[in-house]
Design a protein around this motif. Sequence first.
Motif, PDB file in Angstrom:
ATOM      1  N   SER A  36       2.309   0.558   3.832  1.00 52.14           N
ATOM      2  CA  SER A  36       2.266  -0.812   4.352  1.00 52.14           C
ATOM      3  C   SER A  36       2.942  -1.750   3.365  1.00 52.14           C
ATOM      4  O   SER A  36       2.609  -1.752   2.171  1.00 52.14           O
ATOM      5  N   ILE A  37       3.905  -2.522   3.870  1.00 48.95           N
ATOM      6  CA  ILE A  37       4.529  -3.587   3.073  1.00 48.95           C
ATOM      7  C   ILE A  37       4.578  -4.819   3.975  1.00 48.95           C
ATOM      8  O   ILE A  37       5.372  -4.885   4.910  1.00 48.95           O
TER       9      ILE A  37
ATOM     10  N   GLU B 127      14.329  -5.451  -2.408  1.00 47.76           N
ATOM     11  CA  GLU B 127      14.227  -3.994  -2.524  1.00 47.76           C
ATOM     12  C   GLU B 127      13.433  -3.644  -3.769  1.00 47.76           C
ATOM     13  O   GLU B 127      13.644  -4.213  -4.843  1.00 47.76           O
ATOM     14  N   LEU B 128      12.509  -2.702  -3.622  1.00 49.75           N
ATOM     15  CA  LEU B 128      11.666  -2.259  -4.734  1.00 49.75           C
ATOM     16  C   LEU B 128      12.061  -0.844  -5.143  1.00 49.75           C
ATOM     17  O   LEU B 128      12.335  -0.003  -4.292  1.00 49.75           O
TER      18      LEU B 128
ATOM     19  N   ARG C 256       0.865  -1.178   0.000  1.00 46.01           N
ATOM     20  CA  ARG C 256       0.000   0.000   0.000  1.00 46.01           C
ATOM     21  C   ARG C 256       0.903   1.229   0.000  1.00 46.01           C
ATOM     22  O   ARG C 256       1.711   1.416   0.919  1.00 46.01           O
ATOM     23  N   ALA C 257       0.795   2.054  -1.053  1.00 48.68           N
ATOM     24  CA  ALA C 257       1.710   3.200  -1.168  1.00 48.68           C
ATOM     25  C   ALA C 257       1.106   4.264  -2.058  1.00 48.68           C
ATOM     26  O   ALA C 257       0.211   4.003  -2.872  1.00 48.68           O
ATOM     27  N   ASN C 258       1.625   5.476  -1.894  1.00 48.15           N
ATOM     28  CA  ASN C 258       1.305   6.558  -2.815  1.00 48.15           C
ATOM     29  C   ASN C 258       2.570   6.921  -3.576  1.00 48.15           C
ATOM     30  O   ASN C 258       3.631   7.165  -2.986  1.00 48.15           O
ATOM     31  N   ILE C 259       2.472   6.915  -4.895  1.00 46.51           N
ATOM     32  CA  ILE C 259       3.594   7.265  -5.763  1.00 46.51           C
ATOM     33  C   ILE C 259       3.432   8.728  -6.177  1.00 46.51           C
ATOM     34  O   ILE C 259       2.347   9.137  -6.608  1.00 46.51           O
ATOM     35  N   PRO C 260       4.467   9.545  -6.063  1.00 41.41           N
ATOM     36  CA  PRO C 260       4.316  10.971  -6.397  1.00 41.41           C
ATOM     37  C   PRO C 260       4.105  11.172  -7.894  1.00 41.41           C
ATOM     38  O   PRO C 260       4.697  10.473  -8.722  1.00 41.41           O
TER      39      PRO C 260
ATOM     40  N   GLY D 260      11.105   2.339  -3.422  1.00 39.87           N
ATOM     41  CA  GLY D 260       9.712   2.038  -3.088  1.00 39.87           C
ATOM     42  C   GLY D 260       9.561   1.201  -1.839  1.00 39.87           C
ATOM     43  O   GLY D 260       8.470   0.709  -1.555  1.00 39.87           O
ATOM     44  N   GLY D 261      10.658   1.037  -1.097  1.00 38.43           N
ATOM     45  CA  GLY D 261      10.586   0.240   0.129  1.00 38.43           C
ATOM     46  C   GLY D 261      11.213  -1.130  -0.055  1.00 38.43           C
ATOM     47  O   GLY D 261      11.569  -1.527  -1.172  1.00 38.43           O
TER      48      GLY D 261
END
Length: 475
Positions: free
Chosen positions: A353-354, A254-255, A172-176, A238-239
Motif C-alpha cells: 500500500s502506498i 520514486e522510492l 506498507r511494504a515488506n523488504i526482502p 520501492g514503489g
Amino acid sequence: MGVFSALTTAVSGMQAQSYALENISGNIANSRTAGYKRVDTTFADLVPDTALNRQISGSVAAYSQSTNTIQGDLNATRIDTNVAINGDGFFVVDQRQSGIGGNTQFANSNLYTRRGDFDFDANGYLVNGAGYYLKGLKIDQVTGQLVGTQPEVLRITKEQFPAKATTSIEYRANIPAYPATGNANKATPGSELLNPANYVAVLPAVNPNPLSTTATPPGDGIVNGNTLPNFLKDSIPGGQVTVYDSLGKATSVELRWAKVDNGNAAATPPTSGTWNLFIGVDTGAPGAAVAYQNANVNVAFGMTGQLVTPPGGNITIPNLTINGTNVQGVVINTGGNGLTQNGDVTGQIDARSIRQDGYTAGTLDRTSVSASGQIIGTFSNGQVVALAQLAVARFNASNALKRLDGGAFEETIESGPSIVGLGTSQLIGGNVEQSNTDIADEFSKMIVTQQAYSANTKVITTAQEMLRDVFSIIR
C-alpha cells in the motif's frame, strides 16, 4: 321537537356527508401527489340539552382528521438529491419571497413537508416540486463542523474544492532480507549491500548525514547522474506515488531502498539489517545533477523482521524540488508494523500500500444524501466531502399541524414547537415518499358516503309527506 327538527337534522347529515365526500374527492385527486397526506372525516353528534327521558339523537357535525403520521410508500427515483424520511419527521423548508439568483429573498419562516423530490435549480438551491426551498446547516469542509445553529436555505454552488499539499504518505511494504540487486551474488558476502566506495568521490564529506552507516568518509547522501548506474545496481525499487504541492501541482515520487549492513545480533537491540531510503529527484539526471537524495534515516529491523528504528516508523522526506514541484514537510508513515523485513524469494520489495493525503483542486461532480441527512459532495479530484446537514423536525402532535398548499404544514399551538433532529428515523436518498391515499379504500368510503347522503334525503322526503298530511287535516 318534531318534524321540523327532523328536517334540520337530516340537513346536517347531508352537509356532513357532503363534507366527507369533499375530503374523499381531494384524497383521490392527490393519490399520485408526492408526500400527500390524506384527510379522513370524523363525525360528532350534536345532542340538544333536554330532560333525561326526552333526549334525542340530535344532529351531526363533520370534522377533518389528519393522517400526517401515516407514511406513504417509498418510490425509488434514481435522482441523488431526492430524499425520503423513513419514520417520523418533516423536512424544514421555506418560501421564496422576491429576487432572483444569489439575491433571492426568502420568507424566513420554517414550514414543514414530507415531499422530498428536491432538485437543484439554476442558482444552486434545492427546491421540491411544489416550490419549497430546503433548509439545513452548512458544514465547514475543513473542520467538518456545523456552521451556525439555525437552519437556513441551502445553496450549494459548483465552486472549486481547494487543493491540498501532500503531508503524509502511508507506506506498507515488506523488504526482502536479501535484496536481489544488480550486484548481488550469494557467493560473494556483502555484494548485496550498498558500496560506499562507489560514491565517495562525488559525495564530499560536507554533511554529517552519511550515505550509509559504513560510508568512509561520510557523504551528503546525494546520488548524481555520474554515479546513477552504480546506484541502480546497488538498490531495489520501492514503489512510486504521486504527490501534490499547495497549488495542487502533481509530481511522481520514486522510492528506492539500499541495504547498508546485515545487522548486528550482539547490538542492543539486536538487528538483522539496516536500510536507507532514497527519493528520486530526477531519475534521468545527467552528469553532476542530482538523481536521488538519501532520506538520511537508518531503517533497522530486529531479528524477527520487525521495525526497530526509527521509533514509530516515520521517515521525513528532505525538502526537495522534484521535476519543478516543491516537496516539503512530507512524512512517510509506516505505522510502526507496516514495514517489515522478511524473506522473499523474488528479492524485491512487496509494496502492499502506498497512499498519500494530498490532491489537486476539483469541482463538484455530484451530490447525494446519507442516512443521517448529510448532503455529500463528490468532487472531480476524488474527494468526498459532507457539504451540509439537512434539517428534520418532529412534533409531539404532528396531526395538529396546519395544512398549506403544496404538501406543506405550519406549526400551531396544538402541534407544539418543533423538535429538530432525526430521532430514530432515517433518510433514504434517491427515493420519494408517495401519497398515503389508498384508492380502493377511498372508493369504499365514497359508496358508504353516497348511501348515507341518500338516506338523509329520504328523511327529508318523509318529513315533507308528514307535513303535507298535517296541512291536509286543516282542509
